[in-house]
Every structure is written in C-alpha cells, then in structure tokens.
Design a protein around this motif. Structure first.
Motif, PDB file in Angstrom:
ATOM      1  N   THR A   1      -8.527  -2.206   8.411  1.00 15.34           N
ATOM      2  CA  THR A   1      -8.155  -3.574   8.075  1.00 15.34           C
ATOM      3  C   THR A   1      -8.464  -3.794   6.608  1.00 15.34           C
ATOM      4  O   THR A   1      -9.266  -3.079   6.008  1.00 15.34           O
ATOM      5  CB  THR A   1      -8.953  -4.583   8.915  1.00 15.34           C
ATOM      6  OG1 THR A   1     -10.337  -4.427   8.614  1.00 15.34           O
ATOM      7  CG2 THR A   1      -8.699  -4.392  10.402  1.00 15.34           C
ATOM      8  N   LEU A   2      -7.821  -4.782   6.031  1.00 10.34           N
ATOM      9  CA  LEU A   2      -8.097  -5.102   4.639  1.00 10.34           C
ATOM     10  C   LEU A   2      -9.566  -5.449   4.461  1.00 10.34           C
ATOM     11  O   LEU A   2     -10.198  -5.032   3.492  1.00 10.34           O
ATOM     12  CB  LEU A   2      -7.222  -6.269   4.176  1.00 10.34           C
ATOM     13  CG  LEU A   2      -5.751  -5.955   3.958  1.00 10.34           C
ATOM     14  CD1 LEU A   2      -4.991  -7.225   3.592  1.00 10.34           C
ATOM     15  CD2 LEU A   2      -5.573  -4.916   2.883  1.00 10.34           C
ATOM     16  N   LYS A   3     -10.118  -6.187   5.398  1.00  8.50           N
ATOM     17  CA  LYS A   3     -11.519  -6.593   5.311  1.00  8.50           C
ATOM     18  C   LYS A   3     -12.429  -5.370   5.313  1.00  8.50           C
ATOM     19  O   LYS A   3     -13.345  -5.253   4.498  1.00  8.50           O
ATOM     20  CB  LYS A   3     -11.872  -7.519   6.474  1.00  8.50           C
ATOM     21  CG  LYS A   3     -13.290  -8.024   6.438  1.00  8.50           C
ATOM     22  CD  LYS A   3     -13.571  -8.952   7.596  1.00  8.50           C
ATOM     23  CE  LYS A   3     -15.011  -9.431   7.570  1.00  8.50           C
ATOM     24  NZ  LYS A   3     -15.312 -10.301   8.707  1.00  8.50           N
ATOM     25  N   GLY A   4     -12.178  -4.442   6.223  1.00 14.44           N
ATOM     26  CA  GLY A   4     -13.008  -3.244   6.319  1.00 14.44           C
ATOM     27  C   GLY A   4     -12.924  -2.378   5.072  1.00 14.44           C
ATOM     28  O   GLY A   4     -13.936  -1.881   4.579  1.00 14.44           O
ATOM     29  N   ILE A   5     -11.722  -2.196   4.563  1.00  8.45           N
ATOM     30  CA  ILE A   5     -11.553  -1.380   3.356  1.00  8.45           C
ATOM     31  C   ILE A   5     -12.187  -2.075   2.159  1.00  8.45           C
ATOM     32  O   ILE A   5     -12.846  -1.436   1.340  1.00  8.45           O
ATOM     33  CB  ILE A   5     -10.064  -1.090   3.105  1.00  8.45           C
ATOM     34  CG1 ILE A   5      -9.528  -0.167   4.216  1.00  8.45           C
ATOM     35  CG2 ILE A   5      -9.850  -0.454   1.738  1.00  8.45           C
ATOM     36  CD1 ILE A   5      -8.041   0.029   4.185  1.00  8.45           C
TER      37      ILE A   5
ATOM     38  N   MET B   1      -4.156   2.069  -2.589  1.00  9.40           N
ATOM     39  CA  MET B   1      -3.066   1.928  -1.638  1.00  9.40           C
ATOM     40  C   MET B   1      -3.020   3.130  -0.703  1.00  9.40           C
ATOM     41  O   MET B   1      -2.818   2.969   0.487  1.00  9.40           O
ATOM     42  CB  MET B   1      -1.755   1.762  -2.414  1.00  9.40           C
ATOM     43  CG  MET B   1      -0.583   1.484  -1.551  1.00  9.40           C
ATOM     44  SD  MET B   1      -0.800  -0.093  -0.720  1.00  9.40           S
ATOM     45  CE  MET B   1       0.626  -0.118   0.256  1.00  9.40           C
ATOM     46  N   ASP B   2      -3.216   4.337  -1.246  1.00  9.03           N
ATOM     47  CA  ASP B   2      -3.205   5.539  -0.408  1.00  9.03           C
ATOM     48  C   ASP B   2      -4.315   5.476   0.633  1.00  9.03           C
ATOM     49  O   ASP B   2      -4.120   5.878   1.773  1.00  9.03           O
ATOM     50  CB  ASP B   2      -3.370   6.798  -1.262  1.00  9.03           C
ATOM     51  CG  ASP B   2      -2.152   7.063  -2.130  1.00  9.03           C
ATOM     52  OD1 ASP B   2      -1.064   6.577  -1.773  1.00  9.03           O
ATOM     53  OD2 ASP B   2      -2.309   7.745  -3.150  1.00  9.03           O
TER      54      ASP B   2
ATOM     55  N   ILE C   1     -15.309  -4.681  -2.853  1.00 13.71           N
ATOM     56  CA  ILE C   1     -14.485  -5.691  -3.529  1.00 13.71           C
ATOM     57  C   ILE C   1     -14.152  -6.787  -2.532  1.00 13.71           C
ATOM     58  O   ILE C   1     -14.380  -6.643  -1.335  1.00 13.71           O
ATOM     59  CB  ILE C   1     -13.194  -5.078  -4.114  1.00 13.71           C
ATOM     60  CG1 ILE C   1     -12.330  -4.475  -2.999  1.00 13.71           C
ATOM     61  CG2 ILE C   1     -13.512  -4.047  -5.173  1.00 13.71           C
ATOM     62  CD1 ILE C   1     -10.977  -3.988  -3.466  1.00 13.71           C
ATOM     63  N   SER C   2     -13.597  -7.875  -3.033  1.00 16.46           N
ATOM     64  CA  SER C   2     -13.237  -8.963  -2.130  1.00 16.46           C
ATOM     65  C   SER C   2     -11.951  -8.628  -1.378  1.00 16.46           C
ATOM     66  O   SER C   2     -11.105  -7.876  -1.872  1.00 16.46           O
ATOM     67  CB  SER C   2     -13.051 -10.267  -2.900  1.00 16.46           C
ATOM     68  OG  SER C   2     -11.870 -10.219  -3.666  1.00 16.46           O
ATOM     69  N   ARG C   3     -11.823  -9.197  -0.186  1.00  8.40           N
ATOM     70  CA  ARG C   3     -10.630  -8.986   0.626  1.00  8.40           C
ATOM     71  C   ARG C   3      -9.400  -9.518  -0.108  1.00  8.40           C
ATOM     72  O   ARG C   3      -8.335  -8.920  -0.089  1.00  8.40           O
ATOM     73  CB  ARG C   3     -10.778  -9.667   1.983  1.00  8.40           C
ATOM     74  CG  ARG C   3      -9.583  -9.453   2.898  1.00  8.40           C
ATOM     75  CD  ARG C   3      -9.683 -10.338   4.139  1.00  8.40           C
ATOM     76  NE  ARG C   3      -8.495 -10.262   4.932  1.00  8.40           N
ATOM     77  CZ  ARG C   3      -7.346 -10.876   4.637  1.00  8.40           C
ATOM     78  NH1 ARG C   3      -7.235 -11.609   3.562  1.00  8.40           N
ATOM     79  NH2 ARG C   3      -6.289 -10.747   5.424  1.00  8.40           N
TER      80      ARG C   3
END
Length: 95
Positions: A11-15, A1-2, A21-23
């Motif tokens: 973006t969630l996808k990029g992270i 989360m940090d 891991i999966s988006r």
C-alpha cells in the motif's frame, strides 16, 4: 515507482513508512508517474491476506530484520544512556 509495482500487495502507506516519507508525497510521485492506485502490488485474497512470492517474502523479511536490528541498537543505546545517568545520579547523592 519500481518499488511500488514490484512489491506484492503493498500500500502507499506501507511503502511511505518504509521509505520514511509522507503518504501524500509518495501518492504525488505515483500519480505523476502514471499509477494512481492505492494497492500497488498484487491482489489481496478474499480473507484480506496477501499471497507472497518466495522472493517477495525474502525481501520483506530481510527488510523487517534490518528494521528490528536498528530498533535493537537504538534500545541498547537508550539503555546504556540510562545506566550511565543512574550511576551519575547515584554518585551525586551525598546526603
């Protein structure tokens, strides 16, 4: 989360890709911890670009550098395997 909150314009996808891991899994974690947005970090500019702080840019470039080094090692290993296979098969042709 940090990581999600400290990465500008992430973006969630990029992270998720960076973490391997999966988006969907990342989204689940983010939702459980309170932030449900898909643009986690800073706000993108009107042209779609993302203003990076100097520290964020250094972190991003270091991560990119690490990924490129890993890719180079993988490619070198593949090249070496192919060279060894070519030598082996060249020696097998006794026609």
């Amino acid at each position: 989360m940090d990581l999600c909150e400290s990465t500008p314009c992430a973006t969630l996808k990029g992270i998720a890709v960076d973490l391997g891991i999966s988006r969907g899994a990342l989204k689940e974690w983010v939702d459980k911890l309170g932030s449900g947005t898909t643009a986690i970090g800073g706000v993108a500019a009107s042209d779609g670009s993302c203003p990076d702080s100097q520290a964020a840019r250094v972190v991003r470039l270091e991560a990119e550098n690490t990924a490129l080094k890993a890719e180079a090692r993988r490619l070198e290993t593949e090249r070496d395997i192919l060279r060894q296979a070519a030598k082996y098969f060249a020696g097998e042709t006794n026609w």
